[in-house]
Write an enzyme that holds these catalytic residues in place. Structure first.
Site, PDB file in Angstrom:
ATOM      1  N   ASN A  78      -1.975   0.273   6.778  1.00 56.45           N
ATOM      2  CA  ASN A  78      -1.449  -0.982   7.315  1.00 56.45           C
ATOM      3  C   ASN A  78      -0.618  -1.786   6.311  1.00 56.45           C
ATOM      4  O   ASN A  78      -0.488  -3.000   6.421  1.00 56.45           O
ATOM      5  CB  ASN A  78      -2.578  -1.810   7.936  1.00 56.45           C
ATOM      6  CG  ASN A  78      -3.662  -2.146   6.930  1.00 56.45           C
ATOM      7  OD1 ASN A  78      -3.551  -1.818   5.754  1.00 56.45           O
ATOM      8  ND2 ASN A  78      -4.701  -2.811   7.393  1.00 56.45           N
ATOM      9  N   GLU A 138     -10.079 -10.913  -7.492  1.00 50.76           N
ATOM     10  CA  GLU A 138      -9.156  -9.771  -7.382  1.00 50.76           C
ATOM     11  C   GLU A 138      -8.002  -9.893  -8.377  1.00 50.76           C
ATOM     12  O   GLU A 138      -7.569  -8.885  -8.961  1.00 50.76           O
ATOM     13  CB  GLU A 138      -8.617  -9.675  -5.957  1.00 50.76           C
ATOM     14  CG  GLU A 138      -9.689  -9.269  -4.948  1.00 50.76           C
ATOM     15  CD  GLU A 138      -9.191  -9.246  -3.505  1.00 50.76           C
ATOM     16  OE1 GLU A 138      -9.999  -8.901  -2.614  1.00 50.76           O
ATOM     17  OE2 GLU A 138      -8.016  -9.569  -3.244  1.00 50.76           O
ATOM     18  N   TYR A 152     -12.497  -2.020  -3.853  1.00 47.33           N
ATOM     19  CA  TYR A 152     -13.013  -2.094  -2.472  1.00 47.33           C
ATOM     20  C   TYR A 152     -14.539  -1.998  -2.410  1.00 47.33           C
ATOM     21  O   TYR A 152     -15.091  -1.676  -1.353  1.00 47.33           O
ATOM     22  CB  TYR A 152     -12.363  -1.002  -1.612  1.00 47.33           C
ATOM     23  CG  TYR A 152     -10.959  -1.363  -1.158  1.00 47.33           C
ATOM     24  CD1 TYR A 152     -10.731  -2.449  -0.299  1.00 47.33           C
ATOM     25  CD2 TYR A 152      -9.860  -0.630  -1.580  1.00 47.33           C
ATOM     26  CE1 TYR A 152      -9.450  -2.777   0.118  1.00 47.33           C
ATOM     27  CE2 TYR A 152      -8.569  -0.958  -1.160  1.00 47.33           C
ATOM     28  CZ  TYR A 152      -8.377  -2.032  -0.312  1.00 47.33           C
ATOM     29  OH  TYR A 152      -7.109  -2.365   0.111  1.00 47.33           O
ATOM     30  N   LYS A 207       0.814  -1.215   0.000  1.00 52.97           N
ATOM     31  CA  LYS A 207       0.000   0.000   0.000  1.00 52.97           C
ATOM     32  C   LYS A 207       0.859   1.281   0.000  1.00 52.97           C
ATOM     33  O   LYS A 207       2.074   1.229   0.261  1.00 52.97           O
ATOM     34  CB  LYS A 207      -0.931  -0.027   1.219  1.00 52.97           C
ATOM     35  CG  LYS A 207      -1.968  -1.167   1.162  1.00 52.97           C
ATOM     36  CD  LYS A 207      -2.925  -1.112   2.346  1.00 52.97           C
ATOM     37  CE  LYS A 207      -3.999  -2.180   2.251  1.00 52.97           C
ATOM     38  NZ  LYS A 207      -4.961  -2.109   3.390  1.00 52.97           N
ATOM     39  N   HIS A 212      -2.351  -5.424   1.520  1.00 52.42           N
ATOM     40  CA  HIS A 212      -3.647  -6.079   1.318  1.00 52.42           C
ATOM     41  C   HIS A 212      -3.375  -7.533   0.960  1.00 52.42           C
ATOM     42  O   HIS A 212      -2.417  -7.831   0.251  1.00 52.42           O
ATOM     43  CB  HIS A 212      -4.413  -5.426   0.152  1.00 52.42           C
ATOM     44  CG  HIS A 212      -5.573  -6.256  -0.320  1.00 52.42           C
ATOM     45  ND1 HIS A 212      -6.816  -6.178   0.269  1.00 52.42           N
ATOM     46  CD2 HIS A 212      -5.661  -7.232  -1.272  1.00 52.42           C
ATOM     47  CE1 HIS A 212      -7.624  -7.058  -0.316  1.00 52.42           C
ATOM     48  NE2 HIS A 212      -6.949  -7.713  -1.256  1.00 52.42           N
TER      49      HIS A 212
HETATM   50  P1  IDP Z   1      -7.959  -6.646   5.773  1.00 55.30           P
HETATM   51  O1  IDP Z   1      -7.123  -5.736   4.881  1.00 55.30           O
HETATM   52  O2  IDP Z   1      -7.183  -7.123   6.974  1.00 55.30           O
HETATM   53  O3  IDP Z   1      -8.611  -7.767   5.007  1.00 55.30           O
HETATM   54  P2  IDP Z   1     -10.566  -5.349   5.804  1.00 55.30           P
HETATM   55  O4  IDP Z   1     -11.565  -5.466   6.919  1.00 55.30           O
HETATM   56  O5  IDP Z   1     -10.857  -6.093   4.536  1.00 55.30           O
HETATM   57  O6  IDP Z   1      -9.121  -5.741   6.393  1.00 55.30           O
HETATM   58  O7  IDP Z   1     -10.427  -3.795   5.480  1.00 55.30           O
HETATM   59  C1  IDP Z   1      -9.821  -3.358   4.283  1.00 55.30           C
HETATM   60  C2  IDP Z   1      -8.884  -2.217   4.617  1.00 55.30           C
HETATM   61  O8  IDP Z   1      -9.656  -1.104   5.078  1.00 55.30           O
HETATM   62  C3  IDP Z   1      -7.885  -2.480   5.752  1.00 55.30           C
HETATM   63  O9  IDP Z   1      -6.740  -3.195   5.338  1.00 55.30           O
HETATM   64  C4  IDP Z   1      -7.551  -1.065   6.177  1.00 55.30           C
HETATM   65  O10 IDP Z   1      -6.639  -0.421   5.281  1.00 55.30           O
HETATM   66  C5  IDP Z   1      -8.922  -0.389   6.071  1.00 55.30           C
HETATM   67  N1  IDP Z   1      -9.667  -0.468   7.337  1.00 55.30           N
HETATM   68  C6  IDP Z   1     -10.260  -1.554   7.895  1.00 55.30           C
HETATM   69  N2  IDP Z   1     -10.878  -1.266   9.058  1.00 55.30           N
HETATM   70  C7  IDP Z   1     -10.676   0.063   9.248  1.00 55.30           C
HETATM   71  C8  IDP Z   1     -11.072   0.984  10.289  1.00 55.30           C
HETATM   72  O11 IDP Z   1     -11.739   0.620  11.258  1.00 55.30           O
HETATM   73  N3  IDP Z   1     -10.655   2.281  10.130  1.00 55.30           N
HETATM   74  C9  IDP Z   1      -9.934   2.714   9.051  1.00 55.30           C
HETATM   75  N4  IDP Z   1      -9.553   1.881   8.055  1.00 55.30           N
HETATM   76  C10 IDP Z   1      -9.899   0.570   8.148  1.00 55.30           C
HETATM   77 MG    MG Z   2      -9.987  -7.629   3.473  1.00 55.71          MG
END
Ligand code: IDP
Ligand code: MG
Length: 140
Positions: free
Chosen positions: A114, A128, A51, A11, A117
């Site tokens: 974070n 994807e 997304y 990312k 992905h």
């Molecule tokens: P993942 O990447 O671990 O699968 P997902 O729930 O699919 O997590 O969420 C997609 C992305 O959205 C996350 O990697 C993160 O960048 C962002 N995200 C998820 N939850 C939050 C939140 O509570 N606040 C802000 N961004 C979030």
């Molecule tokens: Mg996810």
């Protein structure tokens, strides 16, 4: 264990800090092979489409803004149980909960920024991968 493929994205927070190589070393160290890779800068429309499953979530607009804020590195990873293996080496979504030694524990800035992905199921991985790569770009 079945050989699978999964979609990985490094990312914008990680490309900005010039740690793509360190992240790829973690993936390879976990036994995953990079069978396709390209650097890109997503448009808003591309990020929104990728997304789409999250479009009702409160963080969706911020996530799209973040994912279009800088370059990303898109990858197809291949290996035994690659979907679960990649999720394991990535660590939990929130780096505060990520196990020591995982990519997110070492590199993520916060729950949004974070660093990586990874597809969350073999079905979603196939969707994807097809969205991000032509078949001719994947060389196993
Ligand atoms: P993942 O990447 O671990 O699968 P997902 O729930 O699919 O997590 O969420 C997609 C992305 O959205 C996350 O990697 C993160 O960048 C962002 N995200 C998820 N939850 C939050 C939140 O509570 N606040 C802000 N961004 C979030
Ligand atoms: Mg996810």
């Amino acid at each position: 264990m079945a050989i699978e493929r999964t979609l990985s994205i490094i990312k914008p927070d990680a490309t900005a800090r010039n740690v793509t190589g360190k992240i790829i070393a973690k993936l390879e160290g976990a036994g995953l092979r990079v069978v396709a890779q390209k650097r890109a800068r997503w448009s808003e429309a591309e990020a929104q489409k990728f997304y789409e499953v999250h479009k009702e979530r409160p963080f969706y607009n911020d996530l799209v803004a973040f994912m279009t804020s800088g370059p990303i590195v898109l990858q197809v990873l291949e290996g035994a149980s690659a979907v679960a293996k990649n999720r394991e080496v990535m660590g939990a979504t929130n780096p505060a909960d990520a196990a020591p030694g995982t990519i997110r524990a070492e590199f993520a800035e916060n729950i949004e920024r974070n660093s990586v992905h990874g597809s969350d199921s073999p079905d979603n991985a196939a969707t994807e991968i097809a969205l991000c790569f032509d078949a001719s770009e994947i060389v196993g």
